[in-house]
Design an enzyme around this catalytic site. Structure first.
Site, PDB file in Angstrom:
ATOM      1  N   SER A 122       0.861  -1.108   0.239  1.00 14.40           N
ATOM      2  CA  SER A 122       0.140  -0.457   0.226  1.00 14.40           C
ATOM      3  C   SER A 122       1.222   0.937   0.298  1.00 14.40           C
ATOM      4  O   SER A 122       1.708   1.768  -1.454  1.00 14.40           O
ATOM      5  CB  SER A 122      -0.927  -0.128   1.267  1.00 14.40           C
ATOM      6  OG  SER A 122      -1.872   1.206   1.269  1.00 14.40           O
ATOM      7  N   ASP A 137      -4.561   8.228  -0.891  1.00 18.73           N
ATOM      8  CA  ASP A 137      -4.910   8.706   1.364  1.00 18.73           C
ATOM      9  C   ASP A 137      -4.859   9.922   1.502  1.00 18.73           C
ATOM     10  O   ASP A 137      -5.126  11.217   0.458  1.00 18.73           O
ATOM     11  CB  ASP A 137      -3.060   8.318   1.700  1.00 18.73           C
ATOM     12  CG  ASP A 137      -2.972   7.085   1.747  1.00 18.73           C
ATOM     13  OD1 ASP A 137      -3.971   5.940   1.769  1.00 18.73           O
ATOM     14  OD2 ASP A 137      -1.967   6.885   1.822  1.00 18.73           O
ATOM     15  N   HIS A 159      -4.759  -0.831  -3.749  1.00 15.81           N
ATOM     16  CA  HIS A 159      -6.317  -1.092  -3.622  1.00 15.81           C
ATOM     17  C   HIS A 159      -6.847  -0.033  -4.464  1.00 15.81           C
ATOM     18  O   HIS A 159      -8.277   0.571  -4.787  1.00 15.81           O
ATOM     19  CB  HIS A 159      -6.899   0.222  -2.054  1.00 15.81           C
ATOM     20  CG  HIS A 159      -5.542  -0.360  -0.887  1.00 15.81           C
ATOM     21  ND1 HIS A 159      -5.657  -1.704  -0.312  1.00 15.81           N
ATOM     22  CD2 HIS A 159      -5.057   0.126  -0.221  1.00 15.81           C
ATOM     23  CE1 HIS A 159      -5.287  -1.147   0.643  1.00 15.81           C
ATOM     24  NE2 HIS A 159      -4.855  -0.495   0.890  1.00 15.81           N
TER      25      HIS A 159
END
Lengths: 233, 233
Positions: A122, A137, A159
């Site tokens: 990630s 994010d 993701h």
């Protein structure tokens, strides 16, 4: 020879931390008894010590010791002599801010380019790309720079999530966001669905994992590549 | 007297652009025949001209003319003499970068604090908060600063989305992200669900719209406020 894994996520739904990456970890870190963990992304705000303990717990079954990068008095030197690296997920802005402010982005890049095995999950994968401009994010802190290691000649979108046609919500889809990135930047973006990763061995970069990988290039329709495809832009 | 609307979104699912805000627009811009549109957030990468034309189309039914901020040779002066403002949604990083680089953030703040009516939607609402650190947008460009106008003493999270318990995906929920923000910042965050907005009249700030508003403060459990509640932190 570069030896790198950039994974979409650390944890698949309903599974244990790093469980789905077991064969990947065993191959990447074969013969290695200790790695440095980069805990700066601090998921949920947990401390560097807590996060390192979590990683250490997961690597125990492989007989691999884990030391947090934050515990070294001279972290740049520790990076130089490390046998392997794992950078965990969390908030990419926190991670990148810390690496730049401590002047550790370039030492880490150099060590990995010299062949020290590196795994990211990630946020830890985002920093393997050219810059962090395709992170999902929230910008909770202001990094001095959005540039990252550029271990691969593209950006990652971990993701990666396909649009949900059922959703009655007008927030942008992930694909819309990446297209907006391409109105301002000409860097390919690799959309990594959960369960997928990028494998780098020397100059060969391949798509891996249980799903197709979605590729975005400026001025092209997005397209899908099956696992095992060699990436070259 | 401050006269401000900060809306979660420009468009509700299945509705026309700005349609649900009709009574709000009529009240906010009563007696005004021309406003300045700030097109810098460029949703989907559309041009400043295209985006201004879209806003002008929506304001036509109110007899309000719309001029794009990008069309003025001296935009800071234009802001000073404007009768009203609307800042459209899109990418908050683009919007904030442009406003800072053109030195327009402070003139806009000053005009609105002096009483020129202001409406923002999505990214246009984010810049009404203290800073842009709770945007949902992708950091496709690097602004020189994350600070924004601070028209209200808190941050906004537009398009606030409740967690989907059905989703088998390990990306962070919106609430998780805002909690991460609070590990680094002590500014309240107002989660605006689609269909909601914040209304400022002088020193009175109220929650408005069709849903409850979700409030996040450092060190507290998140809580809900019904429409019409006066906000004070």
């Amino acid at each position: 020879m570069k030896n790198i894994v950039l994974a979409s996520t650390s944890t698949l739904f309903g599974e244990n931390y790093l469980a789905y990456l077991k064969p990947v970890i065993q191959e990447l870190f074969e013969g290695i008894d200790e790695i440095i963990f980069v805990p700066f992304a601090r998921p949920g705000g947990i401390s560097h010590d807590e996060y390192t303990a979590k990683a250490a717990g997961a690597f125990k079954e492989y007989g691999i010791g884990v030391k947090g990068l934050h515990t070294f008095s001279n972290p740049a030197e520790a990076i130089q002599y490390a046998k392997g690296f794992f950078t965990g997920g969390g908030n990419t802005f926190l991670l990148v801010k810390q690496l730049h402010e401590l002047n550790l982005m370039q030492p880490l890049k150099k060590a990995v380019e010299n062949g020290t095995p590196y795994m990211g999950a990630s946020a830890g994968s985002n920093i393997g790309g050219m810059n962090m401009k395709t992170t999902n994010d929230m910008p909770i802190v202001y990094p001095p720079d959005f540039s990252t290691m550029g271990l691969v000649p593209f950006n990652l979108n971990p993701h990666y999530l396909d649009p949900n046609p059922e959703l009655k919500h007008n927030g942008e889809t992930r694909e819309t966001r990446i297209k907006e990135f391409h109105t301002q930047n000409n860097i390919p973006v690799v959309g990594l669905r959960e369960g997928n990763w990028i494998r780098v061995k020397g100059t060969i970069i391949t798509t891996e994992g249980s799903c197709d990988t979605r590729i975005f290039e400026q001025g092209k329709e997005a397209y899908e590549l099956p696992a095992g495809t060699v990436l070259s832009f």
